[in-house]
Each structure stands twice: as C-alpha cells, then as structure tokens.
Design a protein around this motif. Structure first.
Motif, PDB file in Angstrom:
ATOM      1  N   VAL A   1       0.869  -1.181   0.000  1.00  0.00           N
ATOM      2  CA  VAL A   1       0.000   0.000   0.000  1.00  0.00           C
ATOM      3  C   VAL A   1       0.900   1.222   0.000  1.00  0.00           C
ATOM      4  CG1 VAL A   1      -1.872   1.253   1.118  1.00  0.00           C
ATOM      5  CG2 VAL A   1      -1.758  -1.251   1.315  1.00  0.00           C
ATOM      6  N   THR A   2       0.798   2.057  -1.015  1.00  0.00           N
ATOM      7  CA  THR A   2       1.638   3.247  -1.080  1.00  0.00           C
ATOM      8  C   THR A   2       0.950   4.417  -0.382  1.00  0.00           C
ATOM      9  OG1 THR A   2       0.819   4.132  -3.201  1.00  0.00           O
ATOM     10  CG2 THR A   2       2.536   2.430  -3.289  1.00  0.00           C
ATOM     11  N   GLY A   3       1.761   5.317   0.141  1.00  0.00           N
ATOM     12  CA  GLY A   3       1.212   6.454   0.877  1.00  0.00           C
ATOM     13  C   GLY A   3       0.397   6.008   2.068  1.00  0.00           C
ATOM     14  N   ALA A   4       0.886   4.994   2.778  1.00  0.00           N
ATOM     15  CA  ALA A   4       0.084   4.321   3.801  1.00  0.00           C
ATOM     16  C   ALA A   4       0.363   4.807   5.222  1.00  0.00           C
ATOM     17  CB  ALA A   4       0.306   2.814   3.714  1.00  0.00           C
ATOM     18  N   GLY A   5       1.083   5.906   5.368  1.00  0.00           N
ATOM     19  CA  GLY A   5       1.384   6.389   6.706  1.00  0.00           C
ATOM     20  C   GLY A   5       0.247   7.143   7.353  1.00  0.00           C
ATOM     21  N   ARG A   6      -0.636   7.702   6.528  1.00  0.00           N
ATOM     22  CA  ARG A   6      -1.724   8.520   7.051  1.00  0.00           C
ATOM     23  C   ARG A   6      -2.972   8.321   6.186  1.00  0.00           C
ATOM     24  NH1 ARG A   6       2.698  12.029   6.423  1.00  0.00           N
ATOM     25  NH2 ARG A   6       3.617  12.870   8.335  1.00  0.00           N
ATOM     26  N   GLY A   7      -4.080   8.888   6.667  1.00  0.00           N
ATOM     27  CA  GLY A   7      -5.287   9.013   5.862  1.00  0.00           C
ATOM     28  C   GLY A   7      -5.808   7.725   5.273  1.00  0.00           C
ATOM     29  N   LEU A   8      -6.190   7.793   4.010  1.00  0.00           N
ATOM     30  CA  LEU A   8      -6.749   6.638   3.321  1.00  0.00           C
ATOM     31  C   LEU A   8      -5.774   5.468   3.290  1.00  0.00           C
ATOM     32  CD1 LEU A   8      -8.500   8.445   0.350  1.00  0.00           C
ATOM     33  CD2 LEU A   8      -9.656   6.892   1.918  1.00  0.00           C
ATOM     34  N   GLY A   9      -4.521   5.739   2.978  1.00  0.00           N
ATOM     35  CA  GLY A   9      -3.539   4.665   2.871  1.00  0.00           C
ATOM     36  C   GLY A   9      -3.360   3.922   4.174  1.00  0.00           C
ATOM     37  N   ARG A  10      -3.327   4.662   5.267  1.00  0.00           N
ATOM     38  CA  ARG A  10      -3.216   4.032   6.582  1.00  0.00           C
ATOM     39  C   ARG A  10      -4.406   3.102   6.825  1.00  0.00           C
ATOM     40  NH1 ARG A  10      -5.466   4.883  11.537  1.00  0.00           N
ATOM     41  NH2 ARG A  10      -4.188   4.306  13.360  1.00  0.00           N
ATOM     42  N   GLU A  11      -5.597   3.579   6.538  1.00  0.00           N
ATOM     43  CA  GLU A  11      -6.795   2.765   6.750  1.00  0.00           C
ATOM     44  C   GLU A  11      -6.789   1.528   5.850  1.00  0.00           C
ATOM     45  OE1 GLU A  11      -8.978   3.193   9.121  1.00  0.00           O
ATOM     46  OE2 GLU A  11      -8.111   5.076   9.821  1.00  0.00           O
ATOM     47  N   HIS A  12      -6.320   1.697   4.614  1.00  0.00           N
ATOM     48  CA  HIS A  12      -6.231   0.544   3.709  1.00  0.00           C
ATOM     49  C   HIS A  12      -5.273  -0.504   4.272  1.00  0.00           C
ATOM     50  CE1 HIS A  12      -8.470   3.020   1.103  1.00  0.00           C
ATOM     51  NE2 HIS A  12      -7.536   3.413   0.259  1.00  0.00           N
ATOM     52  N   ALA A  13      -4.099  -0.058   4.714  1.00  0.00           N
ATOM     53  CA  ALA A  13      -3.099  -1.000   5.241  1.00  0.00           C
ATOM     54  C   ALA A  13      -3.647  -1.746   6.446  1.00  0.00           C
ATOM     55  CB  ALA A  13      -1.816  -0.252   5.606  1.00  0.00           C
ATOM     56  N   LEU A  14      -4.300  -1.033   7.344  1.00  0.00           N
ATOM     57  CA  LEU A  14      -4.864  -1.667   8.537  1.00  0.00           C
ATOM     58  C   LEU A  14      -5.953  -2.670   8.174  1.00  0.00           C
ATOM     59  CD1 LEU A  14      -5.127   1.417  10.940  1.00  0.00           C
ATOM     60  CD2 LEU A  14      -3.424  -0.419  11.009  1.00  0.00           C
ATOM     61  N   GLU A  15      -6.808  -2.305   7.218  1.00  0.00           N
ATOM     62  CA  GLU A  15      -7.896  -3.211   6.838  1.00  0.00           C
ATOM     63  C   GLU A  15      -7.370  -4.438   6.101  1.00  0.00           C
ATOM     64  OE1 GLU A  15     -11.705  -4.830   6.367  1.00  0.00           O
ATOM     65  OE2 GLU A  15     -10.924  -3.295   7.734  1.00  0.00           O
ATOM     66  N   LEU A  16      -6.401  -4.256   5.216  1.00  0.00           N
ATOM     67  CA  LEU A  16      -5.833  -5.414   4.523  1.00  0.00           C
ATOM     68  C   LEU A  16      -5.179  -6.364   5.522  1.00  0.00           C
ATOM     69  CD1 LEU A  16      -6.531  -3.800   1.985  1.00  0.00           C
ATOM     70  CD2 LEU A  16      -4.262  -4.353   1.080  1.00  0.00           C
ATOM     71  N   ALA A  17      -4.473  -5.806   6.498  1.00  0.00           N
ATOM     72  CA  ALA A  17      -3.866  -6.645   7.537  1.00  0.00           C
ATOM     73  C   ALA A  17      -4.945  -7.333   8.366  1.00  0.00           C
ATOM     74  CB  ALA A  17      -2.968  -5.801   8.429  1.00  0.00           C
ATOM     75  N   ARG A  18      -5.995  -6.607   8.685  1.00  0.00           N
ATOM     76  CA  ARG A  18      -7.105  -7.176   9.455  1.00  0.00           C
ATOM     77  C   ARG A  18      -7.731  -8.355   8.726  1.00  0.00           C
ATOM     78  NH1 ARG A  18      -9.840  -2.671   9.786  1.00  0.00           N
ATOM     79  NH2 ARG A  18      -8.593  -1.949  11.535  1.00  0.00           N
ATOM     80  N   GLN A  19      -7.703  -8.298   7.398  1.00  0.00           N
ATOM     81  CA  GLN A  19      -8.277  -9.366   6.586  1.00  0.00           C
ATOM     82  C   GLN A  19      -7.267 -10.476   6.280  1.00  0.00           C
ATOM     83  OE1 GLN A  19     -11.418  -9.748   5.918  1.00  0.00           O
ATOM     84  NE2 GLN A  19     -12.046  -7.777   6.769  1.00  0.00           N
ATOM     85  N   GLY A  20      -6.069 -10.386   6.876  1.00  0.00           N
ATOM     86  CA  GLY A  20      -5.114 -11.482   6.791  1.00  0.00           C
ATOM     87  C   GLY A  20      -3.922 -11.281   5.903  1.00  0.00           C
ATOM     88  N   ALA A  21      -3.824 -10.144   5.221  1.00  0.00           N
ATOM     89  CA  ALA A  21      -2.694  -9.906   4.315  1.00  0.00           C
ATOM     90  C   ALA A  21      -1.452  -9.472   5.088  1.00  0.00           C
ATOM     91  CB  ALA A  21      -3.052  -8.842   3.278  1.00  0.00           C
ATOM     92  N   ALA A  22      -0.285  -9.860   4.583  1.00  0.00           N
ATOM     93  CA  ALA A  22       0.982  -9.280   5.025  1.00  0.00           C
ATOM     94  C   ALA A  22       1.189  -8.017   4.202  1.00  0.00           C
ATOM     95  CB  ALA A  22       2.123 -10.262   4.791  1.00  0.00           C
ATOM     96  N   VAL A  23       1.560  -6.919   4.840  1.00  0.00           N
ATOM     97  CA  VAL A  23       1.521  -5.616   4.178  1.00  0.00           C
ATOM     98  C   VAL A  23       2.877  -4.912   4.196  1.00  0.00           C
ATOM     99  CG1 VAL A  23       0.357  -3.382   4.061  1.00  0.00           C
ATOM    100  CG2 VAL A  23      -0.890  -5.381   4.916  1.00  0.00           C
ATOM    101  N   VAL A  24       3.298  -4.449   3.024  1.00  0.00           N
ATOM    102  CA  VAL A  24       4.404  -3.500   2.919  1.00  0.00           C
ATOM    103  C   VAL A  24       3.781  -2.118   3.016  1.00  0.00           C
ATOM    104  CG1 VAL A  24       6.246  -2.570   1.483  1.00  0.00           C
ATOM    105  CG2 VAL A  24       5.812  -5.040   1.522  1.00  0.00           C
ATOM    106  N   VAL A  25       4.079  -1.420   4.097  1.00  0.00           N
ATOM    107  CA  VAL A  25       3.499  -0.100   4.357  1.00  0.00           C
ATOM    108  C   VAL A  25       4.461   0.958   3.830  1.00  0.00           C
ATOM    109  CG1 VAL A  25       2.655   1.475   6.138  1.00  0.00           C
ATOM    110  CG2 VAL A  25       2.339  -1.001   6.408  1.00  0.00           C
ATOM    111  N   ASN A  26       4.130   1.516   2.677  1.00  0.00           N
ATOM    112  CA  ASN A  26       5.005   2.510   2.061  1.00  0.00           C
ATOM    113  C   ASN A  26       4.587   3.919   2.457  1.00  0.00           C
ATOM    114  OD1 ASN A  26       4.703   4.504  -0.542  1.00  0.00           O
ATOM    115  ND2 ASN A  26       6.793   3.771  -0.270  1.00  0.00           N
TER     116      ASN A  26
END
Length: 301
Positions: free
Chosen positions: A12-37
């Motif tokens: 997930v790019t731009g994942a430190g704040r805002g939409l990207g942060r929420e995407h990274a958290l939700e993908l992880a919540r759903q079981g994905a391993a995430v590269v938080v860019n």
C-alpha cells in the motif's frame, strides 16, 4: 488475523496517514501481510523527516499481523522496483498493489507554475505507473513460470479526475490519467491473472481539509460519513480472490455509498460519408449535443 485476504501479500503506497493508513490496517485485518510505504512528506510533497509508516507497522504487528515499512519515493523508477522486490523477499511474493500515494498543490489554472504541475503529475501519475510496471513484470514472469497469481491492483482516482474540480486542474488531470491507465492496464494484464480497478474515494484526509473542510467535518455523533476507513472494505474486497470477475472499473466510495462510474462512452453520432464543410459542422454538432446526456457539473462550479 483471519479474513478474506488470508495468506496474501500487499503493498500500500502512501500508507502512513489518511486513506492509505486505513487501507493498510484493513488489509492486515483481513489477513494480508503488508508493505506499508510512505515517503514522509507534507501535504505539498515536501520532505518532513517523519516516518509515519513505522507507526502503522507497529499497530499491525501489535494486533497480530505481519507488516514491514518502506520509505520509497514511488515515482522514482528504481525505488519502486526495490519496493516490489522487498515484498517478494520479505513475504515470499506479491499479490496486491494498492496505489494511493499523492499530494496536492491547488491553484487556478492561470496561477499554476510549471514546478507545481510537474510535481503533482509526477507523484500521482508516475507514482502509479512505476509500482504497477514493476509489479506487472513480476506477475508476468510468475505466469510464464506456471505460477500465475490471483493478482490485484487498486488504483486511486478521484471525482476531480472524473468530473473535474475548480482550482485543481493539475490534480484533476493526473487523476483522469489514472482512470485511463486503469482501463488499459486491465485490458493488457488480464492474461497474467491480474485485475486492475480504481477507486474514487470521498473522505476526510489532509488533502481535503482545505477545499472541502465544511463537507468533511466529523459529526458530533452518529455515522461519520467522511471517515477514511469507510473506503477500505471496498479496497479489501477488490484485493481478494473473490473479485476475479471485476476489472477495468472505477468505483466511487463515500461513507456507505458505492457507485460504479460509467465514464466515457460513445454517444450520439452521425456520418456524412465524406469530408465536412466547416460551415455545416456547427448545426450538426449542436443537434448531436441535443441528443446527448448533459455532463455532470465540475465540482466547485
């Protein structure tokens, strides 16, 4: 973490704040391993020295998930390649790319500088192209080796790119380009098992605090329509194996509302069968316009 993305690997790019942060958290919540860019920049794209990606990684790990931080400038071609390789080296592969990084430098068209134009087009348009180019090459190689992955790309367009937005000529042009890139990439990459879709999110983020502050304000109680987390479940589903039949689409998400954008389509037409005389064009075009749907107004008009 168990969910619809169990065992899958995402960037997930731009994942430190805002939409990207929420995407990274939700993908992880759903079981994905995430590269938080996250490159760690201000709203205008200037370096801040902050590392917001690290805090997102810590939150995911604390909840029992897997994540790693990445500081790449996604519009740098080599850094984007290294980011894709980091996912492969760390988690054994890559299944999902969520292109989200971006910033704004809003100006009316006649006040926009060349530097502002170049910076916004670079981070949004090239910042989508570079990761997609390298991820796509990986997925093509996997397919040729008999290891076709159920790969998913979710790009980030905007209502500004679909309907236009006053004071955001550059941003609107970049987001329109992302929508077009999505259509072409979906057509080209389907043979490798890749679906490519885009979202057009409406949510409260750093980029919307200024021009849309009144609309984006959080309510005192009840459903917070503009919370960025409302968009992420749609991203998670598009990233899942269940979404294999959906590609080349742009989906607008606001609160609990999901809207499939229909985009440019051939409308009323006429064929003279020979070259037109310039003096006769006006009447015919006005006739066709009278038969066509009226465009939605530009935001802010």
């Amino acid at each position: 973490m168990a969910g619809i993305l169990q065992g899958r690997v995402a960037i997930v790019t731009g994942a430190g704040r805002g939409l990207g942060r929420e995407h990274a958290l939700e993908l992880a919540r759903q079981g994905a391993a995430v590269v938080v860019n996250d490159y760690g920049v201000s709203l205008a794209g200037e370096g801040t020295g902050e590392t917001p990606a690290e805090s997102v990684v810590a939150e995911i790990v604390a909840a029992g998930g897997q994540a790693v931080a990445n500081p790449a400038d996604v519009a740098d071609f080599q850094q984007a390649a290294d980011m894709v390789q980091q996912a492969i080296d760390t988690f054994g592969g890559l299944d999902i790319l969520v292109n989200n990084a971006g910033f704004v430098r809003d100006r009316m068209l006649v006040n926009t500088s060349e530097e502002e134009w170049d910076a916004v087009i670079r981070v949004h348009l090239k910042g989508h192209f570079a990761p997609l180019r390298h991820a796509g090459a990986y997925w093509r190689a996997e397919g040729k080796a008999g290891r076709t992955r159920a790969a998913r790309v979710i790009n980030t367009s905007s209502g500004a790119g679909l309907q236009g937005s006053i004071g955001q000529t550059t941003y609107s042009a970049a987001k329109a380009g992302i929508a077009a890139m999505t259509l072409v990439a979906a057509a080209e990459m389907g043979r490798y098992g890749v679906t490519v879709n885009a979202i057009a999110p409406s949510a409260r983020t750093r980029m919307t605090e200024g021009p849309f502050a009144d609309k984006m304000a959080a309510p005192e109680g009840g459903f917070d329509v503009m919370h960025p987390g409302n968009v992420s479940p749609v991203v998670a589903w598009l990233a899942s194996e269940d979404a294999a039949d959906v590609t080349g689409r742009v989906i607008e998400v606001e609160g609990g509302r999901i809207c499939v954008e229909e985009g440019w389509r051939h409308g009323p037409a006429t064929d003279l069968g020979k070259r037109w005389d310039a003096g006769a064009v006006g009447a015919e075009v006005r006739s066709l316009l009278g038969q066509a749907q009226t465009p939605e107004p530009v935001y802010g008009a």
